[in-house]
Design a protein around this motif. Structure first.
Motif, mmCIF file in Angstrom:
data_model
loop_
_atom_site.group_PDB
_atom_site.id
_atom_site.type_symbol
_atom_site.label_atom_id
_atom_site.label_comp_id
_atom_site.label_asym_id
_atom_site.label_seq_id
_atom_site.Cartn_x
_atom_site.Cartn_y
_atom_site.Cartn_z
ATOM 1 N N UNK A 1 0.857 -1.191 0.000
ATOM 2 C CA UNK A 1 0.000 0.000 0.000
ATOM 3 C C UNK A 1 0.893 1.241 0.000
ATOM 4 N N UNK A 2 0.566 2.199 -0.829
ATOM 5 C CA UNK A 2 1.384 3.405 -0.960
ATOM 6 C C UNK A 2 0.677 4.578 -0.274
ATOM 7 N N UNK A 3 1.292 5.076 0.784
ATOM 8 C CA UNK A 3 0.849 6.267 1.500
ATOM 9 C C UNK A 3 -0.501 6.128 2.202
ATOM 10 N N UNK A 4 -0.984 4.934 2.385
ATOM 11 C CA UNK A 4 -2.185 4.711 3.190
ATOM 12 C C UNK A 4 -2.347 3.218 3.395
ATOM 13 N N UNK A 5 -3.365 2.830 4.198
ATOM 14 C CA UNK A 5 -3.518 1.422 4.515
ATOM 15 C C UNK A 5 -4.784 0.844 3.901
ATOM 16 N N UNK A 6 -5.092 -0.416 4.253
ATOM 17 C CA UNK A 6 -6.227 -1.108 3.648
ATOM 18 C C UNK A 6 -7.556 -0.455 3.977
ATOM 19 N N UNK A 7 -7.676 0.195 5.128
ATOM 20 C CA UNK A 7 -8.917 0.884 5.472
ATOM 21 C C UNK A 7 -9.237 1.954 4.433
ATOM 22 N N UNK A 8 -8.232 2.690 4.027
ATOM 23 C CA UNK A 8 -8.444 3.776 3.061
ATOM 24 C C UNK A 8 -8.602 3.227 1.655
ATOM 25 N N UNK A 9 -7.701 2.337 1.230
ATOM 26 C CA UNK A 9 -7.767 1.838 -0.143
ATOM 27 C C UNK A 9 -9.022 1.008 -0.399
ATOM 28 N N UNK A 10 -9.610 0.452 0.644
ATOM 29 C CA UNK A 10 -10.839 -0.322 0.474
ATOM 30 C C UNK A 10 -12.046 0.568 0.231
ATOM 31 N N UNK A 11 -11.851 1.879 0.277
ATOM 32 C CA UNK A 11 -12.908 2.845 -0.034
ATOM 33 C C UNK A 11 -12.535 3.705 -1.241
#
Length: 805
Positions: free
Chosen positions: A562-572
């Motif tokens: 993940x680049x510059x954020x985590x799964x919580x953010x990328x999952x949205x």
């Protein structure tokens, strides 16, 4: 805003009349509401020097050194000035770029021009649009102005000593981060002419985009004859030549020294990427011998007023909010640089724009506002992207010094072209070529440029992880940034679908719509975190998922999933397929709680691009628009018009476009405390925060307007405007008028009701064709209570198919 001689260079002017009265007056000079130092400190990295017009190639300002601190835009509030150079970026991170064709004034004769000639400042620098002033401890006053391709230096030296100017061809902004992104001077030339002018060139390389050698040419003239003119060259601080040789060249440091017996001195410099002869023509065309500093300043103000600042007019807001609005507009339009006629790579009748830094930062909200406020330049910009593909083989995701690089995630020029296409941008754009350029990104794997930070695939252009995308429909862990690449490749393919659909390419339309849903292949419903199940996680070639804590992203950087954020953010982040995200997450209540958790868990960071759209996804749930407004207002509190007024890197104006949108910059401090150390003695989170230009500029302006664009779509999510009255000029006599009554920005900001074009409106979104294509009107009633006014149709989710809400 800060007149010459003012002692309040970094302070805001107090107005004796209300802003409403001032803005209602005819022939308003909107530059008086601009603080050029906004976002120049505190990590904003904005350039406060002279950018004479939107997208000007020349950006003349100071270069400051302070220990091992990178001066990304050349400017630092503290430290010694070691030159005033003609070229800079603004609001970028990673590593400094440019800072070349430099002059440094020195009192007395100079025995060794390779020595440290830097000076502290006797007072804070002063500036306004078209003007910059520095007073050095040596007693020298330096005043600057510029045009698109040339600069004017006006020096006042103390009397009684010789006045010396050192022109350093080898001067270039350094980087001290140890990441291999520092620039290098490689060679140059310098010569005197019989008519008194000097000219030459410098060749440089590297920087954040890892570019090979590029050359900038210069041509300079003084307003008086020097008593001594010499060239110099050497290594480090050791001179190998310091004499009246007519011309020198080589890999050693290089420049010229000019000494005068008068205390008042004017220097003019033209630049070009083509030749020194072209630099001389640029100089004579734009700054003649009798051109004054005041006339250039007036010309710069006129350019910014007519082209940008007057496009948005407000009434009834606070002085601070008005200053924030116009200061943000300046930050938005300093880059990219319009280098039409200055492209050394190929001959073309098409426009040419460079210094795209980067679409990863700007495609979410900057380019949408660019389109609205500067539609003519925006069409040129789109044509330039397509022409870069014609000659370089790929459109850029980022580009500077006439070279593509670097790609952080996907090929986001695809999103930019799609956004332009669905909003009806046509003009002289060849959309068949545009689609071919997008299809190149979607189908052709770019050659590996062997980037040390991501050596497995190209980071120069295109989609480096395309082999996995085509083979598996997802990206395996053999490629760095696999999950963030996957969600971006999905939005890129959605962009290709949008243009294919418009062009009637039925087979391509179906193909890329299907591929735009491939983000779903990274969704693991079995992964749980703090009461929620289902997240985007890494995947192996055999189809199994990699174990991943959604609250962790490792280093969140080039080598991680993940680049510059985590799964919580990328999952949205699949904003073209929101209803599928909702279905995967659960019911409406679960979706709202998923967004809320970003704040409760201190995950959301307003200075990080992947988070930009998330606060406004509440609009996809009936009765939740008020939550969007609350998040928007919280984010807006992170901005001000002062030097620390951006909650992170400007990111080439993206941050400013958003406060025309930010919150929880405090997360940065939290992350610094808890994240692991990297190999450079600084925590990893700090490393990536300092490396990337953040899109905060544009977020700011969308916040003030009260809308947020869904890139690649015609949808704008409704927030809550800041001003009682705001009007946006759309060109051709069209405008969008936005009014608010019954509330105020800070305490009574919830939407109670809305009319669009005079008709009651019950949707939490509007379309481009409702209010922008032909102009329109939005009349808000605001208040202090949370009202479920948006009971109508939910925003479209075009890739969701039968999973629509």
């Amino acid at each position: 805003m800060f007149p010459r001689g003012s002692s309040t260079s970094l302070h805001l002017v107090c107005f004796t009349t209300t802003m409403q009265t001032v803005l209602a007056a005819a022939e308003v000079d909107f530059t008086q509401y601009v603080n050029v130092f906004m976002g120049s400190t505190g990590g904003g990295n904005r350039f406060p020097g002279v950018t004479a017009s939107p997208f000007a190639m020349a950006k003349l300002g100071p270069d400051v050194q302070s220990g091992s601190t990178d001066a990304y835009s050349g400017y630092l509030a503290s430290g010694n000035v070691w030159g005033f150079s003609m070229t800079h970026e603004s609001g970028t991170g990673g590593a400094p770029k440019y800072g070349v064709v430099s002059q440094m004034p020195t009192v007395g004769n100079v025995s060794n021009p390779l020595a440290d000639l830097s000076q502290g400042r006797a007072a804070a620098d002063e500036g306004q649009i078209g003007y910059y002033k520095t007073v050095l401890n040596s007693g020298v006053t330096v005043e600057l102005s510029a045009t698109d391709h040339a600069g004017l230096y006006q020096y006042t030296f103390p009397s009684g000593s010789p006045s010396t100017i050192v022109v350093d061809v080898s001067h270039v902004l350094p980087s001290f981060r140890g990441l291999g992104w520092e620039q290098h001077y490689t060679t140059g030339n310098f010569s005197f002419s019989s008519d008194g002018h000097y000219e030459g060139s410098g060749t440089y390389n590297n920087g954040w985009n890892l570019s090979p050698d590029w050359t900038l040419y210069f041509c300079g003239k003084f307003d008086q004859k020097p008593i001594s003119s010499k060239t110099f060259k050497g290594t480090g601080t050791t001179l190998s030549s310091y004499d009246k040789t007519a011309a020198v060249s080589g890999t050693e440091r290089l420049g010229g020294v000019f000494t005068f017996n008068k205390s008042n001195l004017t220097s003019r410099v033209g630049i070009s990427f083509i030749s020194s002869a072209k630099a001389c023509r640029n100089l004579e065309n734009e700054i003649q011998s009798k051109t004054t500093l005041d006339s250039l300043m007036a010309k710069a103000k006129s350019a910014w007023n007519s082209q940008i600042l007057s496009k948005i007019q407000v009434e009834g807001g606070s002085d601070e909010d008005t200053q924030l609005l116009y200061s943000s507009l300046l930050g938005m339009f300093m880059i990219p640089s319009n280098k039409t006629g200055e492209n050394p790579g190929w001959t073309s009748s098409e426009p040419y724009y460079d210094d795209i830094f980067t679409f990863w930062d700007t495609h979410r909200c900057h380019t949408a506002l660019f389109h609205i406020l500067e539609p003519v330049a925006y069409e040129e910009f789109i044509r330039s992207l397509i022409d870069i593909w014609r000659h370089d083989g790929f459109m850029p995701d980022a580009r500077s010094s006439n070279f593509n690089g670097r790609v952080q995630g996907g090929s986001n020029a695809d999103n930019v072209l799609a956004d332009a296409y669905v909003k009806g941008v046509r003009g002289a754009i060849n959309w068949d070529d545009g689609f071919s350029a997008m299809q190149t990104d979607a189908e052709k794997t770019p050659p590996n440029n062997h980037d040390p930070k991501s050596p497995e695939a190209s980071t120069k252009e295109g989609r480096g992880a395309l082999p996995d995308w085509l083979k598996y429909g997802y990206i395996t862990s053999s490629f760095k940034r696999a999950v963030s690449r996957a969600v971006e490749y999905s939005t890129n393919d959605f962009g290709v679908y949008q243009v294919a659909k418009g062009l009637g390419r039925v087979d391509d339309e179906a193909k890329y719509l299907k591929r735009s849903r491939n983000w779903r292949n990274h969704w693991n419903p079995a992964v749980s975190s703090t009461g929620h199940s289902g997240f985007m996680v890494p995947r192996r070639a055999d189809g199994t998922f990699v174990s991943q804590d959604p609250l962790s992203c490792g280093g969140c950087y080039w080598g991680d999933a993940y680049y510059e954020d985590n799964a919580w953010v990328y999952s949205l982040n699949a904003i073209h397929d929101v209803y599928t995200m909702k279905r995967y997450i659960g019911d409406d209540a679960k979706f709202v709680d998923r967004i809320d958790k970003l704040w409760e868990l201190n995950i959301f960071n307003a200075g990080n691009e992947p988070s930009f759209t998330t606060p406004y996804l509440y609009n996809f749930v009936q009765g939740a628009q008020w939550r969007t407004v609350e998040r928007s207002r919280g984010i807006g509190k992170l901005y001000n018009s002062g030097s620390t007024g951006l909650p992170g890197n400007s990111d080439a104006g993206a941050m400013e476009a958003n406060i025309l949108l930010y919150q929880l910059y405090q997360l940065y401090h939290l992350c610094r405390a808890v994240s692991r150390l990297d190999g450079h003695g600084a925590d990893t989170t700090f490393s990536y925060f300092q490396t990337q230009p953040w899109d905060t500029a544009n977020l700011a302006q969308w916040q003030m307007i009260g809308l947020y664009p869904m890139t690649g779509q015609t949808t704008f999510l409704i927030l809550s405007p800041w001003f009682p009255s705001l009007s946006i000029s759309l060109g051709n006599g069209k405008s969008l008028k936005i009014t608010t009554t019954g509330g105020n920005k800070d305490t009574a900001f919830y939407v109670q009701s809305l009319k669009v074009n005079g008709e009651p409106w019950d949707k939490a979104w509007v379309s481009w064709y409702d209010v922008f294509a032909n102009g329109g009107r939005m009349d808000f009633v605001l208040g202090s209570s949370r009202v479920d006014w948006a009971t109508g149709e939910l925003p479209p989710s075009p890739a969701s198919g039968d999973t629509d809400g």
